[in-house]
Design an enzyme around this catalytic site. Structure first.
Site, PDB file in Angstrom:
ATOM      1  N   GLY A  99       0.852  -1.182   0.000  1.00  5.83           N
ATOM      2  CA  GLY A  99       0.000   0.000   0.000  1.00  5.83           C
ATOM      3  C   GLY A  99       0.881   1.223   0.000  1.00  5.83           C
ATOM      4  CG  PHE A 136       0.797   4.548   4.747  1.00  4.75           C
ATOM      5  CD1 PHE A 136       1.345   5.817   4.884  1.00  4.75           C
ATOM      6  CD2 PHE A 136      -0.543   4.439   4.407  1.00  4.75           C
ATOM      7  CE1 PHE A 136       0.571   6.946   4.676  1.00  4.75           C
ATOM      8  CE2 PHE A 136      -1.327   5.558   4.199  1.00  4.75           C
ATOM      9  CZ  PHE A 136      -0.773   6.825   4.333  1.00  4.75           C
ATOM     10  CG  ASP A 193      -8.550   4.279   2.697  1.00  2.00           C
ATOM     11  OD1 ASP A 193      -9.006   4.864   1.695  1.00  2.00           O
ATOM     12  OD2 ASP A 193      -7.417   3.768   2.725  1.00  2.00           O
TER      13      ASP A 193
HETATM   14  P1  ATP Z   1      -3.124   2.074   1.584  1.00  3.23           P
HETATM   15  O1  ATP Z   1      -2.142   2.415   0.545  1.00  3.23           O
HETATM   16  O2  ATP Z   1      -4.317   1.346   1.000  1.00  3.23           O
HETATM   17  O3  ATP Z   1      -3.540   3.178   2.468  1.00  3.23           O
HETATM   18  P2  ATP Z   1      -1.472   0.536   3.512  1.00  3.23           P
HETATM   19  O4  ATP Z   1      -0.117   0.929   3.056  1.00  3.23           O
HETATM   20  O5  ATP Z   1      -1.876   0.975   4.876  1.00  3.23           O
HETATM   21  O6  ATP Z   1      -2.586   0.917   2.499  1.00  3.23           O
HETATM   22  P3  ATP Z   1      -2.785  -2.053   3.534  1.00  3.23           P
HETATM   23  O7  ATP Z   1      -3.924  -1.590   2.724  1.00  3.23           O
HETATM   24  O8  ATP Z   1      -3.021  -2.410   4.942  1.00  3.23           O
HETATM   25  O9  ATP Z   1      -1.560  -1.042   3.436  1.00  3.23           O
HETATM   26  O10 ATP Z   1      -2.117  -3.299   2.807  1.00  3.23           O
HETATM   27  C1  ATP Z   1      -1.634  -3.207   1.474  1.00  3.23           C
HETATM   28  C2  ATP Z   1      -2.153  -4.387   0.670  1.00  3.23           C
HETATM   29  O11 ATP Z   1      -1.641  -5.608   1.237  1.00  3.23           O
HETATM   30  C3  ATP Z   1      -3.661  -4.551   0.686  1.00  3.23           C
HETATM   31  O12 ATP Z   1      -4.301  -3.843  -0.339  1.00  3.23           O
HETATM   32  C4  ATP Z   1      -3.836  -6.066   0.539  1.00  3.23           C
HETATM   33  O13 ATP Z   1      -3.832  -6.441  -0.827  1.00  3.23           O
HETATM   34  C5  ATP Z   1      -2.609  -6.645   1.209  1.00  3.23           C
HETATM   35  N1  ATP Z   1      -2.878  -7.052   2.607  1.00  3.23           N
HETATM   36  C6  ATP Z   1      -2.941  -6.242   3.681  1.00  3.23           C
HETATM   37  N2  ATP Z   1      -3.191  -6.925   4.816  1.00  3.23           N
HETATM   38  C7  ATP Z   1      -3.289  -8.224   4.448  1.00  3.23           C
HETATM   39  C8  ATP Z   1      -3.528  -9.450   5.178  1.00  3.23           C
HETATM   40  N3  ATP Z   1      -3.706  -9.432   6.484  1.00  3.23           N
HETATM   41  N4  ATP Z   1      -3.558 -10.608   4.488  1.00  3.23           N
HETATM   42  C9  ATP Z   1      -3.350 -10.593   3.136  1.00  3.23           C
HETATM   43  N5  ATP Z   1      -3.115  -9.491   2.388  1.00  3.23           N
HETATM   44  C10 ATP Z   1      -3.078  -8.316   3.028  1.00  3.23           C
HETATM   45 MG    MG Z   2      -5.066  -0.291   1.670  1.00  2.00          MG
END
Ligand code: ATP
Ligand code: MG
Length: 342
Positions: free
Chosen positions: A43, A45, A155
């Site tokens: 993602g 972050f 979100d």
């Molecule tokens: P964003 O850019 O959406 O704000 P972020 O950097 O906080 O996000 P997440 O959305 O939590 O990150 O996770 C990134 C990606 O990783 C998700 O879109 C999903 O595809 C995958 N992912 C996250 N958590 C899990 C999990 N527990 N099991 C499997 N895949 C996961």
């Molecule tokens: Mg995400």
């Protein structure tokens, strides 16, 4: 062929996730306790890897977030705090957490079915209005629980809805990175989100509330049924301008076969005034979602949804490259593992 017409398909047993009172383990290295495996997602972050807890052999996910600034750590700490209060089968569960130098790691329940929309566009999957109600009901159950705990997700978008397995139809809401505790007596304003899915009050920097998530749920449903994004413009600015006037229609032929009940469901959520949107609890009672309502099981044409998902995949890839380039100048990636290590 996989056809979703039941909420509880035979063969998909959902085990409840073991609850733990998670405390951030500061100065400890997650790699001492977990063996890292393949990357499962990325993602803005975090980077998420599969992992195995060494002592139990339990399969989990590890989200690594680079925190060059104190404020970044605060954000992850808030995400952890919020996740601790959200024990519910429709919401991603937390298992462990670490702060190790400038990297924070959150150990999460592993969700192996991939993103909901990716799954739906698979040729084996038959999309019907009925299957949409199965997904929308579960999304609303998760949101209803969050709101009952006085938490706003902020979100809600397709990427943050994952399928539990590759064949079942259970989903989970993930990514509490933008979630906030909500005190109805205090004015809360935020300046983030994804233009396509954010509510008018976010774009206008006005007070937000439970209705803010409900708007996004309405947009998700619109896209799910039609493959069209109701407020999408050529640029983010144009999209946000469309959101602020809250004008959209069901004129496209994609809606020709969609029932009045489904349209009414969306109409109730996509209203400009946050306070007139129904709550998650009320929305769960909408006639379209009622179990005694007969909902069409005719196959919905997925060609527009396929195009939509492929486009988003591409935008995401470009954004990742931009983010990596930007971070590359400042962040040392060496503590983030790229290959499995024992
Ligand atoms: P964003 O850019 O959406 O704000 P972020 O950097 O906080 O996000 P997440 O959305 O939590 O990150 O996770 C990134 C990606 O990783 C998700 O879109 C999903 O595809 C995958 N992912 C996250 N958590 C899990 C999990 N527990 N099991 C499997 N895949 C996961
Ligand atoms: Mg995400």
């Amino acid at each position: 062929m996989i056809k979703v017409d039941e909420d509880d398909p035979v063969g998909e047993v959902e085990l409840s996730f073991p609850y733990r009172d998670v405390k951030i383990r500061r100065g400890e290295d997650p790699k001492d306790f977990y063996t890292l495996d393949d990357e499962v997602g990325r993602g803005k972050f975090g980077t998420v890897y599969k992992c195995v807890e060494k002592v139990t052999g339990m399969k989990l996910a590890a989200k690594f977030v680079a925190c060059p600034k104190k404020e970044d750590k605060k954000n992850v700490e808030r995400e952890i705090d919020i996740m601790k209060t959200l024990q519910h089968p429709r919401l991603l569960q937390i298992y462990d957490a670490f702060e190790n130098g400038k990297i924070m790691t959150v150990i999460l329940e592993l969700i192996e079915g991939g993103e909901l929309f990716e799954r739906i566009i698979d040729d084996d999957f038959i999309l019907t209005e009925k299957s949409c109600t199965v997904f929308m009901r579960q999304i609303l159950e998760g949101v209803e629980f969050m709101h009952r705990q006085k938490i706003l997700h902020l979100d809600m978008k397709p990427e943050n809805i994952l399928c539990l397995t590759k064949t079942g139809n259970r989903i989970k809401i993930i990514d509490f990175g933008l979630a906030r505790k909500f005190d109805p007596d205090k004015k809360l304003q935020v300046l983030f989100g994804t233009p396509e899915f954010v509510a008018p009050e976010v774009v206008n920097f006005e007070a937000i509330g439970y209705g803010t998530d409900m708007w996004s749920v309405g947009v998700i449903c619109y896209v799910l049924l039609s493959g069209l994004s109701p407020f999408m413009g050529h640029t983010d600015i144009e999209t946000m301008a469309n959101v602020t006037v809250a004008k959209y229609d069901f004129d496209d032929e994609a809606f020709d076969e969609i029932s009045e009940n489904a349209k009414d469901f969306i109409r109730k959520l996509l209203v400009k005034d946050m306070n007139t949107r129904p709550s998650a609890k009320e929305t769960l009672q909408h006639v379209w979602l009622r179990r005694d309502t007969v909902v069409s099981e005719l196959e919905i044409n997925k060609s527009k949804l396929k195009r939509y998902v492929i486009k988003r995949r591409w935008i995401k890839a470009v954004n990742t490259i931009i983010a990596l380039k930007r971070m590359g100048a400042k962040v040392d990636f060496s503590p983030i593992p790229s290959a499995p290590e024992q």
